[in-house]
Structure formats: structure tokens, C-alpha cells
Design a protein around this motif. Structure first.
Motif, PDB file in Angstrom:
ATOM      1  N   ARG A 185      47.653  46.043  46.418  1.00 43.10           N
ATOM      2  CA  ARG A 185      48.483  47.232  46.630  1.00 43.10           C
ATOM      3  C   ARG A 185      49.663  46.905  47.544  1.00 43.10           C
ATOM      4  O   ARG A 185      50.788  47.387  47.319  1.00 43.10           O
ATOM      5  CB  ARG A 185      47.658  48.377  47.235  1.00 43.10           C
ATOM      6  CG  ARG A 185      48.458  49.652  47.477  1.00 43.10           C
ATOM      7  CD  ARG A 185      47.570  50.823  47.829  1.00 43.10           C
ATOM      8  NE  ARG A 185      46.742  51.209  46.698  1.00 43.10           N
ATOM      9  CZ  ARG A 185      47.162  51.977  45.706  1.00 43.10           C
ATOM     10  NH1 ARG A 185      48.389  52.453  45.698  1.00 43.10           N
ATOM     11  NH2 ARG A 185      46.346  52.286  44.711  1.00 43.10           N
ATOM     12  N   ILE A 218      43.031  42.384  40.478  1.00 42.21           N
ATOM     13  CA  ILE A 218      42.329  43.563  40.985  1.00 42.21           C
ATOM     14  C   ILE A 218      41.220  43.202  41.972  1.00 42.21           C
ATOM     15  O   ILE A 218      40.961  43.936  42.929  1.00 42.21           O
ATOM     16  CB  ILE A 218      41.766  44.410  39.819  1.00 42.21           C
ATOM     17  CG1 ILE A 218      41.258  45.757  40.322  1.00 42.21           C
ATOM     18  CG2 ILE A 218      40.692  43.656  39.052  1.00 42.21           C
ATOM     19  CD1 ILE A 218      42.339  46.660  40.867  1.00 42.21           C
ATOM     20  N   GLU A 269      54.590  54.399  40.951  1.00 39.97           N
ATOM     21  CA  GLU A 269      53.142  54.350  41.069  1.00 39.97           C
ATOM     22  C   GLU A 269      52.618  53.004  40.572  1.00 39.97           C
ATOM     23  O   GLU A 269      53.128  52.446  39.594  1.00 39.97           O
ATOM     24  CB  GLU A 269      52.492  55.471  40.265  1.00 39.97           C
ATOM     25  CG  GLU A 269      52.868  56.871  40.749  1.00 39.97           C
ATOM     26  CD  GLU A 269      52.371  57.152  42.159  1.00 39.97           C
ATOM     27  OE1 GLU A 269      51.277  56.636  42.499  1.00 39.97           O
ATOM     28  OE2 GLU A 269      53.056  57.875  42.899  1.00 39.97           O
ATOM     29  N   HIS A 274      52.654  42.992  37.457  1.00 44.45           N
ATOM     30  CA  HIS A 274      51.398  43.275  36.762  1.00 44.45           C
ATOM     31  C   HIS A 274      50.232  42.986  37.688  1.00 44.45           C
ATOM     32  O   HIS A 274      50.314  42.158  38.587  1.00 44.45           O
ATOM     33  CB  HIS A 274      51.275  42.486  35.447  1.00 44.45           C
ATOM     34  CG  HIS A 274      50.958  41.024  35.600  1.00 44.45           C
ATOM     35  ND1 HIS A 274      51.918  40.026  35.552  1.00 44.45           N
ATOM     36  CD2 HIS A 274      49.768  40.369  35.775  1.00 44.45           C
ATOM     37  CE1 HIS A 274      51.351  38.838  35.694  1.00 44.45           C
ATOM     38  NE2 HIS A 274      50.034  39.025  35.840  1.00 44.45           N
ATOM     39  N   ARG A 322      46.157  42.173  37.052  1.00 51.91           N
ATOM     40  CA  ARG A 322      45.244  41.870  35.950  1.00 51.91           C
ATOM     41  C   ARG A 322      43.795  41.948  36.394  1.00 51.91           C
ATOM     42  O   ARG A 322      43.474  41.980  37.586  1.00 51.91           O
ATOM     43  CB  ARG A 322      45.534  40.477  35.380  1.00 51.91           C
ATOM     44  CG  ARG A 322      45.327  39.365  36.369  1.00 51.91           C
ATOM     45  CD  ARG A 322      45.112  38.010  35.727  1.00 51.91           C
ATOM     46  NE  ARG A 322      45.170  36.984  36.756  1.00 51.91           N
ATOM     47  CZ  ARG A 322      44.166  36.704  37.582  1.00 51.91           C
ATOM     48  NH1 ARG A 322      43.028  37.371  37.491  1.00 51.91           N
ATOM     49  NH2 ARG A 322      44.297  35.767  38.505  1.00 51.91           N
ATOM     50  N   THR A 323      42.932  41.941  35.401  1.00 52.64           N
ATOM     51  CA  THR A 323      41.498  41.855  35.623  1.00 52.64           C
ATOM     52  C   THR A 323      41.170  40.501  36.254  1.00 52.64           C
ATOM     53  O   THR A 323      41.781  39.488  35.917  1.00 52.64           O
ATOM     54  CB  THR A 323      40.758  41.983  34.285  1.00 52.64           C
ATOM     55  OG1 THR A 323      41.150  43.201  33.651  1.00 52.64           O
ATOM     56  CG2 THR A 323      39.251  41.966  34.492  1.00 52.64           C
ATOM     57  N   PRO A 379      50.775  50.383  38.561  1.00 51.66           N
ATOM     58  CA  PRO A 379      50.363  50.483  37.154  1.00 51.66           C
ATOM     59  C   PRO A 379      48.870  50.256  36.976  1.00 51.66           C
ATOM     60  O   PRO A 379      48.176  49.773  37.868  1.00 51.66           O
ATOM     61  CB  PRO A 379      51.173  49.369  36.480  1.00 51.66           C
ATOM     62  CG  PRO A 379      51.355  48.358  37.559  1.00 51.66           C
ATOM     63  CD  PRO A 379      51.541  49.155  38.829  1.00 51.66           C
ATOM     64  N   ARG A 380      48.400  50.574  35.792  1.00 44.76           N
ATOM     65  CA  ARG A 380      47.013  50.300  35.451  1.00 44.76           C
ATOM     66  C   ARG A 380      46.793  48.803  35.295  1.00 44.76           C
ATOM     67  O   ARG A 380      47.733  48.032  35.067  1.00 44.76           O
ATOM     68  CB  ARG A 380      46.636  51.016  34.157  1.00 44.76           C
ATOM     69  CG  ARG A 380      46.534  52.535  34.269  1.00 44.76           C
ATOM     70  CD  ARG A 380      46.155  53.142  32.941  1.00 44.76           C
ATOM     71  NE  ARG A 380      47.219  52.957  31.945  1.00 44.76           N
ATOM     72  CZ  ARG A 380      47.046  53.088  30.646  1.00 44.76           C
ATOM     73  NH1 ARG A 380      45.846  53.384  30.153  1.00 44.76           N
ATOM     74  NH2 ARG A 380      48.061  52.919  29.815  1.00 44.76           N
ATOM     75  N   VAL A 381      45.557  48.385  35.425  1.00 47.45           N
ATOM     76  CA  VAL A 381      45.219  46.970  35.289  1.00 47.45           C
ATOM     77  C   VAL A 381      45.557  46.493  33.874  1.00 47.45           C
ATOM     78  O   VAL A 381      45.298  47.190  32.888  1.00 47.45           O
ATOM     79  CB  VAL A 381      43.722  46.746  35.602  1.00 47.45           C
ATOM     80  CG1 VAL A 381      43.331  45.293  35.379  1.00 47.45           C
ATOM     81  CG2 VAL A 381      43.424  47.169  37.036  1.00 47.45           C
ATOM     82  N   ASP A 382      46.156  45.308  33.820  1.00 48.00           N
ATOM     83  CA  ASP A 382      46.535  44.662  32.559  1.00 48.00           C
ATOM     84  C   ASP A 382      47.599  45.451  31.796  1.00 48.00           C
ATOM     85  O   ASP A 382      47.698  45.344  30.568  1.00 48.00           O
ATOM     86  CB  ASP A 382      45.306  44.431  31.665  1.00 48.00           C
ATOM     87  CG  ASP A 382      44.262  43.542  32.331  1.00 48.00           C
ATOM     88  OD1 ASP A 382      44.660  42.644  33.103  1.00 48.00           O
ATOM     89  OD2 ASP A 382      43.059  43.744  32.085  1.00 48.00           O
ATOM     90  N   LYS A 383      48.430  46.211  32.514  1.00 52.92           N
ATOM     91  CA  LYS A 383      49.535  46.956  31.905  1.00 52.92           C
ATOM     92  C   LYS A 383      50.816  46.664  32.682  1.00 52.92           C
ATOM     93  O   LYS A 383      51.206  47.422  33.581  1.00 52.92           O
ATOM     94  CB  LYS A 383      49.239  48.466  31.909  1.00 52.92           C
ATOM     95  CG  LYS A 383      48.027  48.882  31.092  1.00 52.92           C
ATOM     96  CD  LYS A 383      48.266  48.662  29.602  1.00 52.92           C
ATOM     97  CE  LYS A 383      47.066  49.134  28.787  1.00 52.92           C
ATOM     98  NZ  LYS A 383      47.271  48.902  27.323  1.00 52.92           N
TER      99      LYS A 383
END
Length: 423
Positions: free
Chosen positions: A358, A350, A383, A398, A400-401, A385-389
Motif C-alpha cells: 500500500r 499482495i 484507489e 500492479h 499481483r498474487t 487496484p485489485r490484485v492482478d489488475k
């Protein structure tokens, strides 16, 4: 250099620790509102403008795209290169409290070039999937074990990694061990094979020919000079040679080999994986521009910046697209598509804006149509995905943080993909 105001201090520290060098690009774009409108070149439309609707037609289209990437980005791999011989093999040594074998051996080409290989595999007789990847500071930096041979090759000077006057010192041992969680890989019943990337091509234009480059002399006379391979091509070819060698060593299942790379070596892993279909899975970790990220987005590092700072990585043709990325006949979604229908895992971080997370996701999402053509469950989402998902199946992604690095968390996701898709 990029202004220090561009990144938080913690992110800078992570980038420098990973040996990354930023391109001379003081006005890199980090604003999505400033990303220009762009149109991606199609994947499933051939040079004859005919739609690609079958797996047979895809083979022809695949050959077209592979040729374009060779001519315009990575350079053409010279024909007729020799196959490596395994010239030295040390006896396996039990490590990790007896749970694994560690072995060192050497690949050699015609007595003119060589690479030292380090292997860790579970201590049993079954063949297991093997991760094949290059490292930045020598095999001795992967683990502090004093029995691992200290590299004597040229390296980028790095005080943090114990590299002085372009040579490794004893202080270099184990400095990147956190990037190679051998215990985790062994616990998941997989193996790791790694080698120092500078054995194949030292990462500097002044000394890049000290590796395998002379093997191509006389073998690329028919390749235009602007289309001849650079260091990424050499690193990729070396990874493929390592895969071939894995098939001749006990305990390693070359049919379930995973090519893996981080940053510039993520670019090399992708180019190796698309050229050599013997890799069952391809992993790109934070590979960014010239790797998994779309070039046409003009976000973070760009073609102009990367070819100015690292002219030895790509073929010379690529530099002609600096500032005119839309004129390129290819973009990275097409490169990722060349992995199909095998397993692909792309990862971002991220805080690693330079690598355009992106852009890496959008390339992965755009490539997914080729897995669908083959009737294979690919990414399956539209779309980010969310971070760490993590998301996906035969195509995994993926974010990640954290910043530009390859972490234990990343390895956990890659091992999960192996368990799901290669068992």
C-alpha cells in the motif's frame, strides 16, 4: 530476525529463496490501524515555498529534490568518474532455437574495475528496446547454458543457489532463470542486458570496496563523509554505465532502455533512473523501504531497520532518521516523481507485507501530479487496484498474487507497458 509467526511458511520460503535478509526489527508493524498520522512533503512546492506550475519551474524543483535524495538517502555520486570501455566482446551465439543472439562482453574502468555483461537480443538487424538490470548470483545463474562464464566474484553464501564459501559453483547455473524469462522478452521483440551486482559492489560491508568503490578515491574529497555513496549508489551508477555501453552495441536501442530491478536492486534501479534521464522507462519491482514505499507510513521495514542491517547500502545520513522518519526532508513519492515525464512502472505483491504494497501504491499515486503537470496520462486512479489488475498509462502500477519475487507475470506487465508506451 522477524518472528516466524509473522509470516506463513510459504511466504518465508519465497523470501529466503530470493536471497532477502530481514532487518533486526522484531516489532514491525503490519496493522493499518497503527500507521501513524503523517504529512507528506510537497512535490510541486520549491525550497522558496513557491508553487511549481510550469515544466520550466519543474526542472529547478527536480534539481532540488535530486540533491536532497543524494544528501539524505543514497549518497552523492562522485564527480568525474571514468566512462567504461568495452574491453572484451564474444561473438554472438544463436540460442532459443535460432530466435535470439546471446553475447557476453566486459566493461572495464581504467583497468581497476570491471563487470561482465550478458546480453540476449532478437536475431534480426533492427534495434529493439533493452531491459537493463542487475542479477543476484551471477550471469551463469540467469540461464543454465554451460557456455555462460561462471562468476568468480564474492557472493552471499546460499546453498539453495549453489554458492559455497562465498563463491559460485557449477550447481549455481540457472538457479534464478525463472526470474529472467528470456524467451518471453525475445518473443515481445525486446532485449535483456544483465550483470552480477557484486561485480560493482559486493553486498557486504566487509567487502563492499572490492568492486568499483576505489574509482571514487580522490574524487569525493569535497563530499561530506556522511553524504558519500553506498552500495545502492554504486549499483545505480553501474546501471547507467551499462546503458551508455548499450548505445555502442548492435541491435540495442539505448534510447528505449528500461532500467529494472527487484527488491534492493529495485531501489538501485529507481536511483539510477532518476539520475540518468537517458533511461526511457524505470521499473521498480517490490523495492519497499528506501525504494518505492513511503517511509513515513511505518509499515513493514523501516528506515531504522534497514540502515541497521544494511549500513553499506545508503549514505550514513539516512541512519539518523531511524525512528524519526517525519524529520526527513524527502519521501519516496518525490523520488518516483523524478522519473516524470518518462515511463514509470511500480509493482507490488499482495503477500509481501515487509515491502508495504500500500505504501508503494500511495507513493505512486502521490507522484502522479508531475505527469499531469507535463500533460501526460499517468496513473489516473486514486484507489489501489485489485490484485492482478494493472492500472495506468505512462505511470503503471500492479499488485499481483504471491510474495516477494519477480515473476513471469511481472515481466508480462512490463513488456505490455513497453508495447503501449515506448513503441
Amino acid at each position: 530476525m522477524l518472528s516466524r509467526r509473522t509470516f506463513a511458511t510459504s511466504t518465508l520460503a519465497a523470501l529466503f529463496a530470493s536471497s532477502r535478509i530481514h532487518a533486526q526489527e522484531p516489532e514491525a508493524n503490519y496493522d493499518e490501524a497503527r500507521v501513524p498520522a503523517y504529512t507528506l512533503p510537497p512535490i510541486l512546492v520549491g525550497a522558496d515555498r513557491a508553487a511549481v506550475r510550469t515544466k520550466v519551474a519543474w526542472r529547478s524543483r527536480r534539481a532540488e529534490l535530486l540533491d536532497l535524495f543524494g544528501a539524505h538517502m543514497y549518497g552523492r555520486t562522485p564527480p568525474g568518474l571514468p566512462t567504461a570501455t568495452i574491453s572484451e566482446v564474444d561473438a554472438p551465439v544463436a540460442v532459443l532455437d535460432g530466435r535470439a543472439w546471446r553475447q557476453q562482453w566486459r566493461l572495464e574502468w581504467e583497468g581497476r574495475a570491471s563487470v561482465d555483461v550478458l546480453v540476449y537480443r532478437p536475431r534480426h538487424d533492427r534495434q529493439v528496446p533493452v531491459f537493463i538490470g542487475l542479477n543476484y548470483f551471477g550471469n551463469h545463474a540467469v540461464d543454465p547454458d554451460p557456455a555462460i562464464r561462471l562468476s568468480t566474484r564474492w557472493m552471499r553464501t546460499s546453498e539453495a543457489n549453489g554458492i559455497v564459501n562465498h563463491r559460485a559453483t557449477e550447481a549455481s547455473r540457472g538457479t534464478v532463470a525463472r526470474r529472467w524469462p528470456i524467451d518471453l522478452v525475445i518473443a515481445r521483440d525486446c532485449a535483456v542486458m544483465t550483470a552480477y551486482y557484486g561485480d560493482l559492489a559486493p553486498d557486504d560491508p566487509a567487502v563492499v570496496r572490492q568492486g568499483i568503490a576505489p574509482l571514487a578515491d580522490g574524487r569525493q574529497d569535497r563530499i561530506p563523509e556522511a553524504e558519500r555513496w553506498g552500495a545502492i549508489g554504486m549499483w545505480a551508477w553501474g546501471l547507467s554505465q551499462m546503458r551508455h555501453a548499450a548505445g555502442r552495441m548492435p541491435g540495442l536501442d539505448a534510447g528505449r532502455s528500461i532500467v529494472i530491478g527487484h527488491s534492493r536492486l529495485g531501489k538501485a534501479a529507481l536511483w539510477a533512473g532518476v539520475q540518468d534521464e537517458g533511461f526511457a522507462m524505470v521499473v521498480s519491482n517490490d523495492s519497499g523501504c528506501g525504494g518505492a514505499a513511503l517511509s513515513r507510513r511505518i509499515y513493514g521495514e523501516t528506515i531504522g531497520g534497514i540502515t541497521s542491517s544494511f549500513p553499506h547500502w545508503f549514505c550514513r545520513t539516512l541512519s539518523t532518521y531511524g525512528g524519526r522518519e517525519s524529520a526527513m526532508p524527502v519521501d519516496q513519492h518525490q523520488l518516483l516523481a523524478l522519473v516524470a515525464p518518462r515511463v514509470l512502472h511500480v509493482a507490488s505483491a499482495i503477500d509481501d507485507r515487509w515491502a508495504d504494497p500500500r505504501g508503494e501504491f500511495l507513493a505512486t499515486q502521490a507522484a502522479d501530479e508531475v505527469w499531469r503537470l507535463h500533460g501526460v496520462n499517468g496513473l489516473g486512479v486514486t484507489e489501489m487496484p485489485r490484485v492482478d489488475k494493472p492500472v495506468g498509462a505512462h505511470v503503471r502500477y500492479h499488485i499481483r498474487t504471491g510474495g516477494h519475487d519477480i515473476t513471469r507475470y511481472d515481466w508480462e506487465q512490463y513488456l505490455e507497458t513497453v508495447t503501449r508506451e515506448l513503441r
